[in-house]
Design an enzyme around this catalytic site. Structure first.
Site, PDB file in Angstrom:
ATOM      1  N   GLU A   1       0.811  -1.224   0.000  1.00 29.81           N
ATOM      2  CA  GLU A   1       0.000   0.000   0.000  1.00 29.81           C
ATOM      3  C   GLU A   1       0.841   1.269   0.000  1.00 29.81           C
ATOM      4  O   GLU A   1       0.415   2.307  -0.514  1.00 29.81           O
ATOM      5  CB  GLU A   1      -0.962   0.001   1.190  1.00 29.81           C
ATOM      6  CG  GLU A   1      -2.105  -1.011   1.072  1.00 29.81           C
ATOM      7  CD  GLU A   1      -1.729  -2.401   1.576  1.00 29.81           C
ATOM      8  OE1 GLU A   1      -0.537  -2.637   1.878  1.00 29.81           O
ATOM      9  OE2 GLU A   1      -2.634  -3.246   1.683  1.00 29.81           O
TER      10      GLU A   1
ATOM     11  N   PHE B   1     -11.601  -6.931  14.030  1.00 28.50           N
ATOM     12  CA  PHE B   1     -10.558  -7.439  13.151  1.00 28.50           C
ATOM     13  C   PHE B   1     -10.221  -6.403  12.068  1.00 28.50           C
ATOM     14  O   PHE B   1     -11.105  -5.876  11.410  1.00 28.50           O
ATOM     15  CB  PHE B   1     -11.009  -8.756  12.496  1.00 28.50           C
ATOM     16  CG  PHE B   1      -9.982  -9.299  11.542  1.00 28.50           C
ATOM     17  CD1 PHE B   1      -8.722  -9.664  11.999  1.00 28.50           C
ATOM     18  CD2 PHE B   1     -10.261  -9.413  10.193  1.00 28.50           C
ATOM     19  CE1 PHE B   1      -7.762 -10.147  11.125  1.00 28.50           C
ATOM     20  CE2 PHE B   1      -9.302  -9.895   9.303  1.00 28.50           C
ATOM     21  CZ  PHE B   1      -8.051 -10.268   9.778  1.00 28.50           C
ATOM     22  N   GLN B   2      -8.966  -6.147  11.928  1.00 26.50           N
ATOM     23  CA  GLN B   2      -8.449  -5.163  10.963  1.00 26.50           C
ATOM     24  C   GLN B   2      -9.046  -3.774  11.161  1.00 26.50           C
ATOM     25  O   GLN B   2      -9.237  -3.028  10.215  1.00 26.50           O
ATOM     26  CB  GLN B   2      -8.632  -5.654   9.528  1.00 26.50           C
ATOM     27  CG  GLN B   2      -7.771  -6.876   9.252  1.00 26.50           C
ATOM     28  CD  GLN B   2      -7.563  -7.168   7.792  1.00 26.50           C
ATOM     29  OE1 GLN B   2      -8.430  -6.911   6.967  1.00 26.50           O
ATOM     30  NE2 GLN B   2      -6.411  -7.729   7.465  1.00 26.50           N
TER      31      GLN B   2
ATOM     32  N   LYS C   1     -17.602  -0.464   6.021  1.00 26.33           N
ATOM     33  CA  LYS C   1     -18.140  -1.419   5.044  1.00 26.33           C
ATOM     34  C   LYS C   1     -19.659  -1.303   4.907  1.00 26.33           C
ATOM     35  O   LYS C   1     -20.198  -1.414   3.806  1.00 26.33           O
ATOM     36  CB  LYS C   1     -17.741  -2.839   5.440  1.00 26.33           C
ATOM     37  CG  LYS C   1     -17.951  -3.845   4.343  1.00 26.33           C
ATOM     38  CD  LYS C   1     -17.277  -5.169   4.668  1.00 26.33           C
ATOM     39  CE  LYS C   1     -17.453  -6.154   3.511  1.00 26.33           C
ATOM     40  NZ  LYS C   1     -16.803  -7.450   3.796  1.00 26.33           N
TER      41      LYS C   1
ATOM     42  N   MET D   1      24.737   8.097   1.375  1.00 26.04           N
ATOM     43  CA  MET D   1      24.552   9.364   2.083  1.00 26.04           C
ATOM     44  C   MET D   1      24.812   9.195   3.581  1.00 26.04           C
ATOM     45  O   MET D   1      25.373  10.090   4.227  1.00 26.04           O
ATOM     46  CB  MET D   1      23.133   9.902   1.838  1.00 26.04           C
ATOM     47  CG  MET D   1      22.929  11.328   2.282  1.00 26.04           C
ATOM     48  SD  MET D   1      24.111  12.459   1.503  1.00 26.04           S
ATOM     49  CE  MET D   1      23.167  13.041   0.102  1.00 26.04           C
TER      50      MET D   1
HETATM   51  C1  LIG Z   1      12.740   5.120   4.667  1.00 26.82           C
HETATM   52  C2  LIG Z   1      14.059   5.739   4.974  1.00 26.82           C
HETATM   53  N1  LIG Z   1      14.863   5.184   5.905  1.00 26.82           N
HETATM   54  C3  LIG Z   1      16.061   5.730   6.177  1.00 26.82           C
HETATM   55  C4  LIG Z   1      16.478   6.866   5.539  1.00 26.82           C
HETATM   56  C5  LIG Z   1      17.827   7.507   5.871  1.00 26.82           C
HETATM   57  N2  LIG Z   1      18.688   7.474   4.693  1.00 26.82           N
HETATM   58  C6  LIG Z   1      18.863   8.548   3.897  1.00 26.82           C
HETATM   59  S1  LIG Z   1      19.838   8.239   2.584  1.00 26.82           S
HETATM   60  C7  LIG Z   1      20.102   6.658   3.083  1.00 26.82           C
HETATM   61  C8  LIG Z   1      20.969   5.743   2.286  1.00 26.82           C
HETATM   62  C9  LIG Z   1      20.479   5.508   0.918  1.00 26.82           C
HETATM   63  O1  LIG Z   1      21.286   4.541   0.311  1.00 26.82           O
HETATM   64  P1  LIG Z   1      21.163   4.270  -1.242  1.00 26.82           P
HETATM   65  O2  LIG Z   1      19.749   4.094  -1.607  1.00 26.82           O
HETATM   66  O3  LIG Z   1      22.069   3.154  -1.611  1.00 26.82           O
HETATM   67  O4  LIG Z   1      21.612   5.625  -1.894  1.00 26.82           O
HETATM   68  P2  LIG Z   1      23.083   6.290  -1.961  1.00 26.82           P
HETATM   69  O5  LIG Z   1      23.139   7.321  -0.906  1.00 26.82           O
HETATM   70  O6  LIG Z   1      24.085   5.212  -1.771  1.00 26.82           O
HETATM   71  O7  LIG Z   1      23.123   6.889  -3.324  1.00 26.82           O
HETATM   72  C10 LIG Z   1      19.425   6.403   4.271  1.00 26.82           C
HETATM   73  C11 LIG Z   1      19.475   5.121   4.998  1.00 26.82           C
HETATM   74  C12 LIG Z   1      15.580   7.431   4.603  1.00 26.82           C
HETATM   75  N3  LIG Z   1      15.866   8.550   3.954  1.00 26.82           N
HETATM   76  N4  LIG Z   1      14.407   6.833   4.326  1.00 26.82           N
END
Ligand SMILES: Cc1ncc(C[n+]2csc(CCOP(=O)(O)OP(=O)(O)O)c2C)c(N)n1
Ligand SMILES: [Mg+2]
Lengths: 174, 620
Positions: B85, B147-148, B197, B517
């Site tokens: 979803e 439920f749900q 529902k 990052m």
């Molecule tokens: C749902 C979610 N969880 C954690 C983060 C924190 N976060 C930001 S960038 C990143 C790493 C992303 O890695 P990747 O997709 O391999 O991209 P890269 O930076 O290596 O290009 C994380 C864990 C986020 N932005 N979103």
């Protein structure tokens, strides 16, 4: 922005559709964005149109107060928002029910003070009274403080309700 | 629209091919009131049709079975079955942002609704118009921990622009009309309708000529700017010596006309212009007035121009913290004009000198007209001097990189992708991380609605489902998800959706085997302690593609890159391209948290010299 931001107390009145969840929206806005609520009252004011009025007493820097008003105004069920503290037009009232339990001189003194505050006696037993006091919040505060020094006290307050002086209707339905 | 409800009634009845159509299923019709009786679920679909909905992204479950039953008989609304979803909401966002129309989501109660929460929050943060329909347990069970059951309106109150719980089927039609109006007008956003529902099954009169104006009257945000504010804007603009236009996502949300008008404004004024992450495409990237994106990973020239300007014209941007950096050091000597449709964006982070409330298109129209009457002319000598200064900053060439050796630089991969798709009708989505910032820096956008990225919430897993939604809206176009390998894994179940509908999305994975990052921040701020940021146990993306009967490609070396991109673009179906890039590349320029615009790290040599401040460390 100045270095020491001034914190101001504002009474904000809001006209809302009296529908489920509207109070939760307003409260959620305050808690979610970290705004203060010093008091909040809500009741239906126009049954036919299904409108309620919410009065919120809040405090914050001028920038925060401006934000609060703008954030409130964009909620869908909100018809209008007025800051009654602006231009110093607010008449504010609060009602408190104060139960005091005491005997002897203290009991007589509490009755005397109630009289000076124009509080009404709603109930009494041999060692207790229930007073009804109305006024602005500082008057109610003062009354409650005095009572506390004279016995065991229980307090129920309505919170602030407010309206502007003069011949203008402030809050109109959309 | 036919004026006669009767005529419309019989025409739509004729359109229905299924024997059990909404109108043939033994319903009574009342000619006098121009109504037809039908169950709530069918009324819902008819009202969606009235709102022009063609596609719904959804996932079924017990509470929404009546709607799925009605969909089964409906031949006007297309349903795209996602695999989660959250993805349904991102797909609806991609659909919405690439078309300017409202995206629609349909999910069941309980887990269906809670799974949608991330998507709704994303749409709220990035002002994307979405209507999310959630099933709910029947009204008599609400509050019983049935439920749900989930308190969906409670849970989503903070992550929707508005939400509804429909308890009485009589209000359903006007609620849906209002919901679409709220989602798309003013500052757009997600709106949720929770549908018990029993309400979906109850019979109700569908009104063929509903009073739309009445249903929309409650929410009427100001779209036309105050003429006095427009005139005051021109006053300030006439005095400008070192001006800048700072445009944001509001320009995109306002519709393509706003971007045309911005281009005109830039031509008339000759002013330097920068765009936020959300605003990219509002001015063509190759316009010589364009300084590139601003903010944390913005260009040197854009950030220094913001810092040094004396007049800032903000069009539909919100002074987000990724853009302003340290607030006390933000553009300290400028007169700031803020044009926004949302009054609550004004003076939220940055105190401005003038606010203009309204829709960006209307504001720009009014502004250009006023400038014409007032015979606006930019202040040539000072503007030339200002441009000379900006050109000096531009000469630093802050986005330069050296593709030397065999290993692909991520910047190079995106640059080549941009160059090689120049003749394509291309839409780009991204995941979140370094690759997202590189995409913003190295991919050139010339038109609005071509760039879909999760800006405000920064949701990893956004890009693939968003691309899915874009592709549904633009069947013949090239839709590319520029992904990071870690983000890609957050919603890669949607590969199955791509396969089912043969949506030819190209997944261009910038695979650095790191949450790049996170790794970068750990390097800069946490002494190189790379805690849990390695992307271990990655799948073989080529084999992964294969299991879904898709094309899988891998580029190991710089020499392979062009060939892989060509093959990816030429393959008719969906493709996963695994682009193996430098593992430890950092994304520059960078304004570290807690620093001001003029305190930027331009490259690896800078990072040692300028350690991040204590205050900066607590910031996100
Ligand atoms: C749902 C979610 N969880 C954690 C983060 C924190 N976060 C930001 S960038 C990143 C790493 C992303 O890695 P990747 O997709 O391999 O991209 P890269 O930076 O290596 O290009 C994380 C864990 C986020 N932005 N979103
Ligand atoms: Mg990565």
């Amino acid at each position: 922005m100045s270095d020491t931001p001034i914190i101001e107390r504002h009474i904000i009145s809001v006209l809302v559709d009296n529908e489920p969840g509207v109070l939760a929206r307003v409260i959620g806005l305050f808690s979610g964005r970290g705004y203060n609520i010093e008091s909040l009252t809500v009741a239906e004011t126009d049954g036919q149109k299904g409108l309620s009025r919410i009065s919120v007493v809040t405090s914050g820097t001028p920038m925060v107060i401006e934000q609060i008003k703008a954030q409130l105004a964009r909620l869908v069920p909100i018809h209008s928002v007025r800051d009654l503290t602006e231009n110093d037009v607010a008449i504010e009232r609060e009602l408190a029910l104060v139960k005091i339990i005491n005997r002897g001189d203290d009991r007589i003194e509490s009755l005397r003070i109630a009289d000076t505050f124009r509080a009404r006696t709603l109930d009494s037993t041999l060692n207790s009274f229930v007073f009804e006091v109305t006024g602005n919040s500082s008057k109610v505060d003062a009354f409650v403080d005095l009572m506390r020094s004279l016995g065991d006290v229980e307090v129920a307050r309505t919170g602030v309700s407010a309206i502007s002086r003069g011949n203008r209707i402030d809050l109109e339905a959309k | 629209m036919a004026t006669d409800g009767q005529a419309r009634f019989s025409r739509s009845a004729g359109d229905m091919k299924m024997p059990k159509s909404a109108l043939a299923a033994g319903e009574k019709r009342d000619d006098a009131d121009q109504t037809a009786m039908m169950p709530g679920a069918e009324l819902l679909l008819k009202t969606l049709e009235d709102e022009g909905v063609e596609v719904v992204f959804g996932y079924p479950g017990g509470a929404v079975l009546p709607i799925y039953d009605a969909l089964f008989k409906n031949n006007k609304i297309r349903h795209i079955l996602v695999r989660h979803e959250q993805a349904a909401v991102h797909a609806a966002e991609g659909y919405a942002r690439s078309t300017g129309r409202t995206g629609v989501v349909l999910v069941t109660s309980g887990p269906g609704a809670t799974n949608a929460v991330t998507g709704l929050t994303d749409a709220l943060m990035d002002s994307v118009p979405v209507v999310c329909l959630t099933g709910q347990v029947p009204t008599h069970l609400i509050g019983n921990d049935a439920f749900q059951e989930a308190d969906t309106t409670g849970i989503t109150r903070a992550c929707t622009k508005h939400n509804y719980l429909v308890k009485d089927v009589e209000t359903l039609q006007t609620t849906v009309i209002e919901a679409f109006h709220v989602a798309a007008s003013g500052r757009p956003g997600p709106v949720l309708i929770d549908l018990p529902k029993d309400v979906l099954m109850a019979n109700v009169a569908y009104r063929m000529e509903p009073d739309k104006a009445a249903a929309q009257a409650r929410y009427m945000p100001q779209t036309d700017p105050d003429p006095a504010a427009i005139s005051a804007t021109v006053d300030i603009m006439m005095r400008a010596e070192r001006p800048i236009i700072y445009g944001g996502g509001g320009l995109i949300n306002s519709g393509p006309r706003a971007s045309e008008l911005l281009t005109e404004l830039v031509q008339v004024t000759g002013w330097p212009t920068t765009l936020t992450l959300m605003g990219l495409g509002a001015l063509a990237a190759d316009d010589r007035h364009f300084l590139g994106m601003l903010g944390m990973h913005g260009t040197y020239e854009a950030n220094l121009a913001m810092h040094g300007c004396d007049t800032m014209l903000n069009l539909g941007a919100r002074f987000d913290d990724r853009v302003t950096g340290l607030l006390s050091g933000f553009s300290p000597n400028s007169t700031k004009i803020h044009c926004d449709i949302d009054p609550s964006s004004v003076n939220k982070n940055v105190q401005v000198d003038l606010a203009v409330i309204g829709d960006a298109t209307r504001i720009l129209e009014a502004l250009l007209a006023e400038m014409k009457t007032r015979k606006f002319k930019p202040h040539k000598p000072s503007l030339d001097k200002w441009w000379a200064q900006i050109e000096g900053w531009r000469k630093r060439d802050c986005l330069k990189f050296n593709q030397t050796g065999k290993i692909i630089k991520p910047q190079y991969a995106i640059k080549r992708l941009c160059e090689m798709t120049a003749n394509h009708d291309v839409y780009i989505t991204t995941e979140v991380g370094q690759h997202q910032m590189w995409a913003a820096q190295y991919f050139d956008f010339h038109l609005p609605n071509r760039w879909m990225t999760s800006g405000g919430l920064g949701t990893m897993g956004y890009g693939l489902p968003a691309a899915l939604g874009v592709q549904v809206a633009h069947a013949g176009s090239t839709v590319i998800d520029i992904a990071g390998e870690a983000s890609f894994m957050m919603n890669m179940q949607e590969l199955s959706t791509l396969a089912q509908y043969n949506l030819p999305v190209k997944m261009f994975i910038i695979n650095n085997e790191w949450m790049g990052m996170v790794r970068q921040w750990q390097e800069l701020i946490h002494g190189g302690r790379y805690s849990e940021s390695y992307s271990a146990s990655l799948p073989d993306f080529v084999k992964l593609a294969d299991t879904f009967n898709m094309k899988g490609l891998v580029a190991q070396h710089a020499d392979d890159l062009d060939q892989v991109i060509t093959e990816m673009l030429e393959t008719p179906g969906p493709v996963i391209a695994d682009i193996r890039v430098t593992k430890d590349e950092n994304c520059f320029p960078m304004i570290p948290s807690g620093a001001a615009h003029n305190d930027m790290l331009l490259g690896p040599d800078d990072q040692a010299e300028k350690p991040v401040s204590e205050e900066g460390m607590v910031l996100v």
